[in-house]
Motif scaffolding. Sequence first.
Motif, PDB file in Angstrom:
ATOM      1  N   HIS A   1       1.934 -76.842   2.088  1.00 57.21           N
ATOM      2  CA  HIS A   1       2.582 -78.123   2.392  1.00 57.21           C
ATOM      3  C   HIS A   1       3.890 -78.269   1.609  1.00 57.21           C
ATOM      4  N   LYS A   2       3.884 -77.853   0.372  1.00 57.51           N
ATOM      5  CA  LYS A   2       5.096 -77.935  -0.445  1.00 57.51           C
ATOM      6  C   LYS A   2       6.184 -77.019   0.107  1.00 57.51           C
ATOM      7  N   TYR A   3       5.760 -75.889   0.652  1.00 60.24           N
ATOM      8  CA  TYR A   3       6.731 -74.927   1.198  1.00 60.24           C
ATOM      9  C   TYR A   3       7.302 -75.420   2.525  1.00 60.24           C
ATOM     10  N   ASN A   4       6.430 -75.860   3.423  1.00 58.75           N
ATOM     11  CA  ASN A   4       6.881 -76.333   4.731  1.00 58.75           C
ATOM     12  C   ASN A   4       5.876 -77.347   5.290  1.00 58.75           C
ATOM     13  N   PRO A   5       6.112 -78.628   5.096  1.00 53.95           N
ATOM     14  CA  PRO A   5       5.180 -79.663   5.562  1.00 53.95           C
ATOM     15  C   PRO A   5       5.070 -79.759   7.079  1.00 53.95           C
ATOM     16  N   ASP A   6       5.995 -79.117   7.799  1.00 53.36           N
ATOM     17  CA  ASP A   6       5.981 -79.165   9.261  1.00 53.36           C
ATOM     18  C   ASP A   6       5.413 -77.899   9.899  1.00 53.36           C
TER      19      ASP A   6
ATOM     20  N   ARG B   1      -9.628 -79.662   3.235  1.00 54.04           N
ATOM     21  CA  ARG B   1      -8.495 -79.495   2.316  1.00 54.04           C
ATOM     22  C   ARG B   1      -7.174 -79.497   3.076  1.00 54.04           C
ATOM     23  N   TYR B   2      -7.180 -78.975   4.277  1.00 52.19           N
ATOM     24  CA  TYR B   2      -5.956 -78.936   5.085  1.00 52.19           C
ATOM     25  C   TYR B   2      -5.648 -80.282   5.719  1.00 52.19           C
TER      26      TYR B   2
END
Length: 227
Positions: free
Chosen positions: A83-88, A147-148
């Motif tokens: 999520h921190k790398y690419n939230p989309d 978790r996801y």
Amino acid sequence: MRRKINFIGIGVQKAGTSWLAEALNEHPEIYIHPKKEAHYFNKGKFYINKFHYEWTFKNKNEKIVGDITPAYIYEENVAEKIHKYNPDVKMIIILRDPTDRCLSQYKMEMTRGTIEENSGLWDAFSRGLPKYGPMKARGLYNNQLSRYYKYFKKEQILILQYEELQKNPANFIKKAFDFLELDNSFIPTCLSKNIKHKKDKRKEIEISDEDITKVRNFYDSFLTTES
């Protein structure tokens, strides 16, 4: 400038992710990491930083650039890192009957010699083996998916079924193409192939019916309790 990785296959282990990687990679608008399993989000020590990670992808102008690492679904903190790398980012997970998945993992671990000494499937299962990724815990899908869903919208995660891959691979991959918003008329040449991980080798591993029944009863009771 390299495109940020915008697709990740997160699991599960022993559920057709090698086949998925090959089928997706054949599509002209998709580029999958050459090693398939990049392990950036669970083994970051292999990379200097995210730019090094992205550099290992030799993509050109493909619309979708992906990493398919089955361990991501199981290991904690990976969802947050992604999520921190690419939230989309978009993600695909293939689920398989947990008992069948467990049997496949046990045979794999025994063949590779990557499981601690045991007296059979149930002994290994009940003792939480192998220690690096216990068969029992890997089959508890709801725990892992939660978790996801803590970080991503449900629309970002496509859940596919291994059983459909076995019965109707053409429809299975069409769902993946639709999810990734690509031309779904493309037909991969590997549709009818049985593609395995490069490390997998054929070896007969005997498993008693009693042990299989015990594992199946565990998952059945767990699901009943969970619902």
